[in-house]
Design an enzyme around this catalytic site. Structure first.
Site, PDB file in Angstrom:
ATOM      1  N   ASP A 130       0.784  -0.945   0.043  1.00 53.08           N
ATOM      2  CA  ASP A 130      -0.080   0.005  -0.061  1.00 53.08           C
ATOM      3  C   ASP A 130       0.882   1.137  -0.061  1.00 53.08           C
ATOM      4  O   ASP A 130       2.299   1.069  -0.296  1.00 53.08           O
ATOM      5  CB  ASP A 130      -0.822  -0.105   1.044  1.00 53.08           C
ATOM      6  CG  ASP A 130      -2.226   0.583   0.832  1.00 53.08           C
ATOM      7  OD1 ASP A 130      -2.384   1.854   0.637  1.00 53.08           O
ATOM      8  OD2 ASP A 130      -3.264   0.017   1.162  1.00 53.08           O
ATOM      9  N   HIS A 144      -2.911   3.123  -4.605  1.00 57.00           N
ATOM     10  CA  HIS A 144      -2.282   2.568  -3.281  1.00 57.00           C
ATOM     11  C   HIS A 144      -1.034   2.045  -3.457  1.00 57.00           C
ATOM     12  O   HIS A 144      -0.543   1.172  -2.877  1.00 57.00           O
ATOM     13  CB  HIS A 144      -3.217   1.655  -2.624  1.00 57.00           C
ATOM     14  CG  HIS A 144      -4.363   2.036  -2.064  1.00 57.00           C
ATOM     15  ND1 HIS A 144      -4.333   2.550  -0.713  1.00 57.00           N
ATOM     16  CD2 HIS A 144      -5.792   2.155  -2.398  1.00 57.00           C
ATOM     17  CE1 HIS A 144      -5.629   3.191  -0.357  1.00 57.00           C
ATOM     18  NE2 HIS A 144      -6.624   2.518  -1.280  1.00 57.00           N
ATOM     19  N   GLU A 199      -9.828   2.507  -5.145  1.00 56.50           N
ATOM     20  CA  GLU A 199      -9.402   3.804  -4.810  1.00 56.50           C
ATOM     21  C   GLU A 199      -8.208   4.403  -5.784  1.00 56.50           C
ATOM     22  O   GLU A 199      -7.253   4.901  -5.018  1.00 56.50           O
ATOM     23  CB  GLU A 199      -9.138   3.855  -3.297  1.00 56.50           C
ATOM     24  CG  GLU A 199     -10.296   3.736  -2.406  1.00 56.50           C
ATOM     25  CD  GLU A 199     -10.155   3.793  -0.916  1.00 56.50           C
ATOM     26  OE1 GLU A 199     -10.909   4.398  -0.208  1.00 56.50           O
ATOM     27  OE2 GLU A 199      -9.121   3.465  -0.371  1.00 56.50           O
ATOM     28  N   TRP A 203      -8.393  -3.312   8.600  1.00 54.24           N
ATOM     29  CA  TRP A 203      -7.440  -2.085   8.214  1.00 54.24           C
ATOM     30  C   TRP A 203      -6.733  -1.553   9.435  1.00 54.24           C
ATOM     31  O   TRP A 203      -7.375  -1.420  10.514  1.00 54.24           O
ATOM     32  CB  TRP A 203      -7.971  -0.906   7.247  1.00 54.24           C
ATOM     33  CG  TRP A 203      -8.714  -1.616   6.039  1.00 54.24           C
ATOM     34  CD1 TRP A 203     -10.120  -1.830   5.836  1.00 54.24           C
ATOM     35  CD2 TRP A 203      -8.053  -1.924   5.023  1.00 54.24           C
ATOM     36  NE1 TRP A 203     -10.128  -2.387   4.750  1.00 54.24           N
ATOM     37  CE2 TRP A 203      -9.149  -2.371   4.000  1.00 54.24           C
ATOM     38  CE3 TRP A 203      -6.855  -1.735   4.389  1.00 54.24           C
ATOM     39  CZ2 TRP A 203      -8.800  -2.813   2.993  1.00 54.24           C
ATOM     40  CZ3 TRP A 203      -6.842  -2.592   3.109  1.00 54.24           C
ATOM     41  CH2 TRP A 203      -7.762  -2.852   2.608  1.00 54.24           C
ATOM     42  N   GLU A 227      -4.848   1.194  10.214  1.00 57.20           N
ATOM     43  CA  GLU A 227      -4.078   2.477  10.279  1.00 57.20           C
ATOM     44  C   GLU A 227      -3.985   3.023  11.728  1.00 57.20           C
ATOM     45  O   GLU A 227      -3.169   3.468  12.089  1.00 57.20           O
ATOM     46  CB  GLU A 227      -5.217   3.838   9.730  1.00 57.20           C
ATOM     47  CG  GLU A 227      -5.203   3.589   8.200  1.00 57.20           C
ATOM     48  CD  GLU A 227      -6.305   2.561   7.653  1.00 57.20           C
ATOM     49  OE1 GLU A 227      -6.788   1.879   8.561  1.00 57.20           O
ATOM     50  OE2 GLU A 227      -6.656   2.756   6.326  1.00 57.20           O
TER      51      GLU A 227
HETATM   52  C1  ACM Z   1     -10.926  -0.487   0.748  1.00 64.20           C
HETATM   53  O1  ACM Z   1     -11.249  -0.637   1.522  1.00 64.20           O
HETATM   54  N1  ACM Z   1     -10.033   0.520   0.180  1.00 64.20           N
HETATM   55  C2  ACM Z   1     -10.725  -1.930  -0.054  1.00 64.20           C
END
Ligand code: ACM
Length: 764
Positions: free
Chosen positions: A191, A271, A335, A476, A478
């Site tokens: 990413d 990404h 994205e 995720w 973060e």
């Molecule tokens: C994503 O949450 N951008 C796959």
């Protein structure tokens, strides 16, 4: 005589429970009144030489022995009793199993490795209902189970980029997944913030791409990932790393023992900042860039008109395919910021030459090329649902995350689909009322919501349903900077995911799930695994009208016993039970929790409700710009942290001057203001405020915070600032609020106008 008495005592005290608490709930489960006693003579016999089944032997014996804390041997011959017998039954589907526990024996039947593994997982959960530690005998409740998964794809994705976990931690994740019969571990390996797999053909991916400047924070209150500074020239990138191929192969082996496959994801063409930081010639600008320190869209998109991108992908995907045996490779595709292509002459020429109408078609071109590369390496391609944009590649499998629409569309086009809609299955969302959760997530997905998810969308007909391979949840990372945060966000939602993925819809039942879950959460407490208890927290609601604050509770669970106190003491099993709306006329320390008898089920929710001296006072906006009702800053309605649509927050677009006329003259000691921050979007805390009091018909400044440095920082949370003063018999005050101006250039919203949100001007 002593013996008889002993036997009687044993019978009366009953050393074991026969309650069955299996998650995910099996397809068919019939309890019987027998109990199998596992002791030092119990052994395991394989009554088959079927290769798949026999392969499980070492793992089975090791796992069982570990669980019952003694070595369970393989038996040499079949005998009449006290044996765990493993049989091959080719009438059973792959991953299905039969498990029968009677007083005499335990019998497992399956046609596959996975079937035996899942029988073992159910057996383990049966064993655990009678805490095995310190017992010489293990009592296993009698059951007859016939079980089969609802879906073949039962996945969990971990983002190993935004924060990286150790190999040992990943093994623990695999253990947790195995316990719940999940079978695909999706590793998000690349990413903007890092590249996490060893790649030999393009070594800079690791030398440069795996490292970033360290802005990690362990603070659970300030969520600043979305506003970190970019790396500067000369700064050292010290956070990160990558998994070596040896480590990955070790993980793959560990997963395979547990019937789990590992799905690798290399996220392109968006990404891709870590790839571009390593090889800047691959972006449209070709300019030097750094691995992102936090959220960023800057220069993070590969240039599809540059053949060098496909050359890199050829080598990279070949190395991924060589390491990961799973038949799929995930290429991301989400994205992607196409404006880089729209502004790039070479991309525009490329589109003309290749008859590509717009940037969406260019994206589709890139994804088609990726599918060719993946396919040339003997694998099938999966992508996030954006791969539908501009036309889906011929054999692509779609992972639907922006809701269900992408999945529905792909299934209607006869493409395989994995359903993973963010609003249900994103475990980085908060799982309780925002103000009482660690500030780790930015939206909400409560346990009850996760559990309510129906994997097959209603829009599909019977023929199309078969394209839904299954479902998965994604974490995720973060804000997940350490292991305890990870387990907190995962549990207990992983249990709900497992039941969505394994249990047939008609067998799902929320109340029954909650009842079984309590047992599993107790086990987690015993093992010291941090997990959310939010589902057992009361939801606290309030509404002020300037005179009083009305307070009431709701709950995710059915018929909760909510107990509360109003005097600052901790609630216990004897505290008042909430039945009807409470009305607070003075400042009150409210505490509330859900109880089962004397047992506290969740956390104690605490709120200091302030009924202050300006409550209900008339408010006048002398200067400034707001579209909200200014009168509501004395209405006793307090704002929640990041609660979408919370109208208790009053938005101010400019500096402003507010006048408050107190209902009667008052002595004042303090003026306090909460402000909400979501700096990514330009919402900042108050930069400064001043208080003026009317004295002899004139307003005189009585306090000034000066520049509030912390409110010039980035984050998502509620700030509290106040001014102390000592004023007698005051009738009117004015408060001047200054907004952050300008937003510091390097902030995510740099160059934009800031705005403020406050809920109440509290006068004490
Ligand atoms: C994503 O949450 N951008 C796959």
């Amino acid at each position: 005589m002593i013996c008889v008495l002993g036997a009687l005592l044993l019978a009366c005290s009953q050393e074991y429970t026969k309650e069955v608490k299996i998650i995910p709930r099996p397809l068919e489960l019939i309890e019987n009144d027998q109990v199998f006693t596992l002791d030092k003579h119990t052994n395991v016999v394989f009554e088959t030489d079927n290769e798949a089944v026999v392969k499980v032997k070492t793992f089975f014996l090791r796992e069982l022995s570990r669980l019952v804390e003694r070595t369970v041997q393989q038996g040499k011959e079949v005998r009449d009793n006290n044996q765990i017998k493993i049989l091959f039954n080719d009438s059973l589907d792959i991953e299905s199993y039969i498990l029968k526990v009677t007083e005499k024996n335990i019998v497992i039947e399956s046609s596959s490795y996975g079937g035996v593994i899942y029988a073992l997982q159910s057996l383990k959960q049966l064993i655990l209902v009678n805490n095995v530690s310190i017992k010489s005998k293990v009592y296993i409740p009698g059951v007859s189970i016939k079980d089969s998964p609802a879906f073949a794809w039962r996945g969990f994705m971990l983002d190993v980029v935004r924060h990286m976990q150790s190999v040992d931690e990943l093994k623990k994740v695999l253990d947790y997944m195995a316990d719940l019969k999940l079978n695909v571990f999706h590793m998000h390996l690349s990413d903007d913030q890092g590249f996490r797999m060893e790649i030999e053909s393009y070594p800079l991916l690791n030398e440069i791409g795996s490292w970033r400047v360290d802005y990690n924070t362990s603070d659970e209150n300030i969520n600043a990932y979305w506003g970190r500074p970019e790396q500067q020239e000369g700064e050292k990138a010290t956070y990160g790393g990558y998994y070596t191929k040896k480590q990955l192969k070790e993980l793959i082996q560990y997963a395979a023992e547990r019937n789990i496959q590992i799905l690798p994801e290399i996220d392109v063409p968006g990404h891709a900042r870590a790839i571009i930081a390593s090889y800047p010639e691959l972006s449209c600008s070709q300019s030097k860039t750094y691995v992102a320190t936090g959220w960023s869209r800057l220069n993070n998109t590969l240039c599809p008109s540059n053949e060098a991108c496909y050359e890199l992908m050829d080598s990279l995907i070949a190395e991924v395919a060589e390491v990961f045996p799973m038949p799929y490779i995930h290429i991301g595709g989400d994205e992607c910021y196409r404006h880089y292509w729209e502004e790039h002459a070479q991309c525009q020429d490329f589109m003309r030459i290749n008859n590509l109408k717009d940037a969406r078609n260019l994206q589709s071109y890139f994804i088609h090329r990726m599918e060719e590369i993946v396919s040339a390496n003997g694998k099938e391609m999966i992508g996030w649902d954006e791969i539908l944009d501009g036309g889906l590649a011929p054999n692509a499998t779609v992972m639907s995350w922006r809701g269900e629409e992408g999945g529905i569309k792909a299934a209607q086009m006869n493409h395989d689909v994995i359903m993973s809609p963010a609003s249900y299955h994103y475990f980085d969302f908060k799982q309780g009322q925002s103000s009482y959760e660690p500030n780790l997530g930015y939206a909400q997905s409560l346990l009850s919501k996760v559990y309510a998810y129906q994997v097959i969308p209603e829009a599909l007909n019977k023929d199309q349903e078969k394209y839904i391979l299954g479902t998965q949840a994604n974490l995720w990372t973060e804000s997940i900077s350490d292991w305890s945060k990870l387990t907190y966000m995962v549990f207990p939602r992983l249990y709900a995911l497992a039941e969505n993925a394994w249990t047939h819809n008609e067998n799902k039942n929320w109340d029954d799930f909650i009842n079984r879950l309590k047992f599993h959460l107790d086990l987690m407490d015993q093992k010291g695994i941090r997990h959310a208890k939010s589902v057992f927290n009361p939801w606290l609601h309030h509404e002020g009208n300037g005179k009083e604050i009305k307070v009431w509770f709701t709950s995710e669970i059915t018929d909760p016993v909510i107990r509360y106190t109003l005097d600052g003491s901790l609630p216990n099993g004897q505290s008042a039970i909430f039945t009807d709306t409470l009305r607070l006329h003075k400042t009150t320390d409210l505490q509330a929790a859900i109880f089962d008898g004397d047992k506290l089920l969740g956390q104690v929710i605490q709120e200091h409700f302030i009924v202050h001296k300006a409550a209900g006072s008339e408010v006048r906006l002398i200067k400034g710009d707001t579209e909200s009702d200014i009168q509501s800053i004395t209405d006793l309605c307090y704002g929640e942290l990041l609660q979408a649509g919370d109208e208790h927050w009053v938005q101010m677009n400019t500096d402003c001057l507010i006048e408050i006329t107190l209902n009667k003259p008052q002595d004042i000691n303090k003026v306090m203001i909460h402000s909400l921050r979501h700096t990514l979007h330009g919402l900042y805390g108050i930069a400064r405020f001043e208080v003026f009091a009317e004295m002899n018909g004139q307003f005189k400044k009585v306090g000034d915070t000066g520049k509030i440095g912390e409110n010039y920082m980035q984050g998502r949370n509620i700030m509290q600032n106040s001014i102390e003063c000592e004023l007698k018999e005051v009738r009117k005050i004015q408060v001047k609020l200054y907004k952050v101006d300008p937003i510091p250039e390097k902030h995510a919203a740099g160059g934009k106008e800031s705005y403020m949100k406050i809920d109440e001007i509290v006068v004490l």
